[in-house]
Design a protein around this motif. Sequence first.
Motif, mmCIF file in Angstrom:
data_model
loop_
_atom_site.group_PDB
_atom_site.id
_atom_site.type_symbol
_atom_site.label_atom_id
_atom_site.label_comp_id
_atom_site.label_asym_id
_atom_site.label_seq_id
_atom_site.Cartn_x
_atom_site.Cartn_y
_atom_site.Cartn_z
ATOM 1 N N TYR A 47 0.799 -1.230 0.000
ATOM 2 C CA TYR A 47 0.000 0.000 0.000
ATOM 3 C C TYR A 47 0.830 1.278 0.000
ATOM 4 C CZ TYR A 47 -3.943 -3.064 0.866
ATOM 5 O OH TYR A 47 -4.896 -4.045 0.735
ATOM 6 N N GLY A 48 2.115 1.185 -0.213
ATOM 7 C CA GLY A 48 2.943 2.383 -0.294
ATOM 8 C C GLY A 48 2.912 2.980 -1.686
ATOM 9 N N LEU A 49 2.896 4.308 -1.753
ATOM 10 C CA LEU A 49 2.904 4.983 -3.042
ATOM 11 C C LEU A 49 4.341 5.121 -3.515
ATOM 12 C CD1 LEU A 49 1.223 6.316 -5.261
ATOM 13 C CD2 LEU A 49 1.499 8.495 -4.043
ATOM 14 N N THR A 50 4.663 4.376 -4.574
ATOM 15 C CA THR A 50 6.003 4.364 -5.149
ATOM 16 C C THR A 50 5.976 5.038 -6.528
ATOM 17 O OG1 THR A 50 5.639 2.236 -6.233
ATOM 18 C CG2 THR A 50 6.515 2.191 -3.985
ATOM 19 N N ARG A 51 7.141 5.286 -7.070
ATOM 20 C CA ARG A 51 7.241 5.897 -8.397
ATOM 21 C C ARG A 51 6.580 5.008 -9.453
ATOM 22 N NH1 ARG A 51 7.667 10.911 -9.822
ATOM 23 N NH2 ARG A 51 9.168 11.177 -8.119
ATOM 24 N N GLU A 52 6.746 3.695 -9.341
ATOM 25 C CA GLU A 52 6.143 2.784 -10.312
ATOM 26 C C GLU A 52 4.617 2.851 -10.246
ATOM 27 O OE1 GLU A 52 10.166 2.046 -9.598
ATOM 28 O OE2 GLU A 52 8.539 1.916 -8.105
ATOM 29 N N ARG A 53 4.078 2.911 -9.043
ATOM 30 C CA ARG A 53 2.621 2.960 -8.895
ATOM 31 C C ARG A 53 2.059 4.314 -9.328
ATOM 32 N NH1 ARG A 53 2.958 -0.402 -3.275
ATOM 33 N NH2 ARG A 53 2.493 -2.448 -4.187
ATOM 34 N N LEU A 54 2.861 5.328 -9.279
ATOM 35 C CA LEU A 54 2.420 6.657 -9.706
ATOM 36 C C LEU A 54 2.014 6.649 -11.179
ATOM 37 C CD1 LEU A 54 2.278 9.366 -8.135
ATOM 38 C CD2 LEU A 54 4.466 9.958 -9.173
ATOM 39 N N ASP A 55 2.607 5.765 -11.946
ATOM 40 C CA ASP A 55 2.305 5.688 -13.371
ATOM 41 C C ASP A 55 0.877 5.220 -13.645
ATOM 42 O OD1 ASP A 55 4.845 6.557 -13.981
ATOM 43 O OD2 ASP A 55 5.664 4.536 -14.236
ATOM 44 N N ARG A 56 0.214 4.664 -12.638
ATOM 45 C CA ARG A 56 -1.157 4.180 -12.823
ATOM 46 C C ARG A 56 -2.183 5.308 -12.719
ATOM 47 N NH1 ARG A 56 -1.701 -1.095 -13.135
ATOM 48 N NH2 ARG A 56 -3.934 -1.005 -12.626
ATOM 49 N N LEU A 57 -1.758 6.472 -12.258
ATOM 50 C CA LEU A 57 -2.674 7.591 -12.109
ATOM 51 C C LEU A 57 -2.955 8.251 -13.458
ATOM 52 C CD1 LEU A 57 -1.140 9.336 -8.956
ATOM 53 C CD2 LEU A 57 -2.697 7.384 -9.052
ATOM 54 N N ALA A 58 -3.940 9.127 -13.476
ATOM 55 C CA ALA A 58 -4.222 9.912 -14.673
ATOM 56 C C ALA A 58 -3.052 10.838 -14.970
ATOM 57 C CB ALA A 58 -5.501 10.722 -14.469
ATOM 58 N N PRO A 59 -2.874 11.238 -16.235
ATOM 59 C CA PRO A 59 -1.819 12.215 -16.546
ATOM 60 C C PRO A 59 -2.020 13.487 -15.726
ATOM 61 C CG PRO A 59 -2.754 11.269 -18.549
ATOM 62 C CD PRO A 59 -3.626 10.799 -17.427
ATOM 63 N N ASN A 60 -0.931 14.041 -15.248
ATOM 64 C CA ASN A 60 -0.955 15.277 -14.449
ATOM 65 C C ASN A 60 -1.677 15.111 -13.112
ATOM 66 O OD1 ASN A 60 0.362 16.766 -16.584
ATOM 67 N ND2 ASN A 60 -1.625 16.842 -17.620
ATOM 68 N N ALA A 61 -1.789 13.884 -12.645
ATOM 69 C CA ALA A 61 -2.417 13.646 -11.341
ATOM 70 C C ALA A 61 -1.553 14.215 -10.221
ATOM 71 C CB ALA A 61 -2.635 12.154 -11.130
ATOM 72 N N ALA A 62 -2.204 14.496 -9.089
ATOM 73 C CA ALA A 62 -1.527 15.111 -7.952
ATOM 74 C C ALA A 62 -1.565 14.192 -6.737
ATOM 75 C CB ALA A 62 -2.179 16.447 -7.605
ATOM 76 N N VAL A 63 -0.605 14.407 -5.844
ATOM 77 C CA VAL A 63 -0.477 13.616 -4.626
ATOM 78 C C VAL A 63 -0.640 14.537 -3.420
ATOM 79 C CG1 VAL A 63 1.086 12.187 -3.246
ATOM 80 C CG2 VAL A 63 1.056 11.969 -5.750
ATOM 81 N N MET A 64 -1.417 14.081 -2.428
ATOM 82 C CA MET A 64 -1.647 14.863 -1.222
ATOM 83 C C MET A 64 -1.356 14.016 0.007
ATOM 84 S SD MET A 64 -5.250 16.691 -2.336
ATOM 85 C CE MET A 64 -5.163 18.071 -1.189
ATOM 86 N N HIS A 65 -1.106 14.681 1.114
ATOM 87 C CA HIS A 65 -0.902 14.011 2.402
ATOM 88 C C HIS A 65 -1.133 15.062 3.488
ATOM 89 C CE1 HIS A 65 0.696 11.673 5.677
ATOM 90 N NE2 HIS A 65 1.107 10.694 4.874
#
Length: 310
Positions: A245-263
């Motif tokens: 369940y960790g957000l990694t660079r590889e998993r980031l590729d599954r998001l929509a283009p130009n998607a954003a990350v929050m915390h």
Amino acid sequence: MSNAFPHRHLLGIEGLSADDIRIILDEAEQWVEFNRRPRKQDGRLVGLTQINAFFENSTRTLFSFEIAGKRLGAQVANFHAAASSVKKGESLIDTALTLNAMRPDVLIIRHEANGAAADVADVMDCPVINAGDGRGEHPTQALLDALTLRRRFGRIEGLKIAICGDIRHSRVAGSNMRSLPLLGAEVRLVGPVALLPDSIPAGISTFTDFEEGIAGTDVVMMLRIQRERMEEALSASLGDYHSFYGLTRERLDRLAPNAAVMHPGPMNRGVEIDGDIADDPKRSLIQEQVEMGVAVRMACLDIFTRSARS
């Protein structure tokens, strides 16, 4: 804006309408630009007393409320439970009655018990703003998240947003699950079964497969594992959380283009999120969230003290 706001207290997102939320966000916009000036002083709260009563530790929320109050000219007093009569056994309500007798004009409270803010509001003569109650709500965090998203995307309606991680114990998730759908977003909850809530609002989908849950989303909102709110057995059973369940660079590729990350912070780097993603200026909105927190809390202090100034 009219002095009339239809709520005396801000105890949660529950009870607010979409229009109520937009009023606060629109009010906050002016404070974003104000806070970017070299000199940041507005006198509308001069002569008013603001008490920040924090029964739990805090960095972002406590200091942003303090800065917000001071920039508006308020007399700000911080109450720390660890240095108070709470340590001698004084109850929450007796503490609230003591603070009320000092005649503050607004009280900000954070407490580990669900419903604590509402209990305190019942005995206070001034407006009460909930800065987080147990596993309940954290309304100003949801408001600052909404403002951050609106400024990034120009809208909230239609966004696909995945809230990921320890949702069961998160008051941030509790408020965002109410605010974001109200503003037109599609919300997904993503996490292990043990960390999903028992009650899920209608229209919100859940996923236990992280990669499936975040696929195609515009925003991923990562949450901290809150071991301090877990039973020991549950905490110990999480195992290698990051690998699933960790957000990694590889998993980031599954998001929509130009998607954003929050915390919402504080972050456990290398647990729920990799450090390079948290610091990525193209993807991460984490520092913008902190900045918007001051503006939103200035807006809330302004709105909820207007009756005291009229």
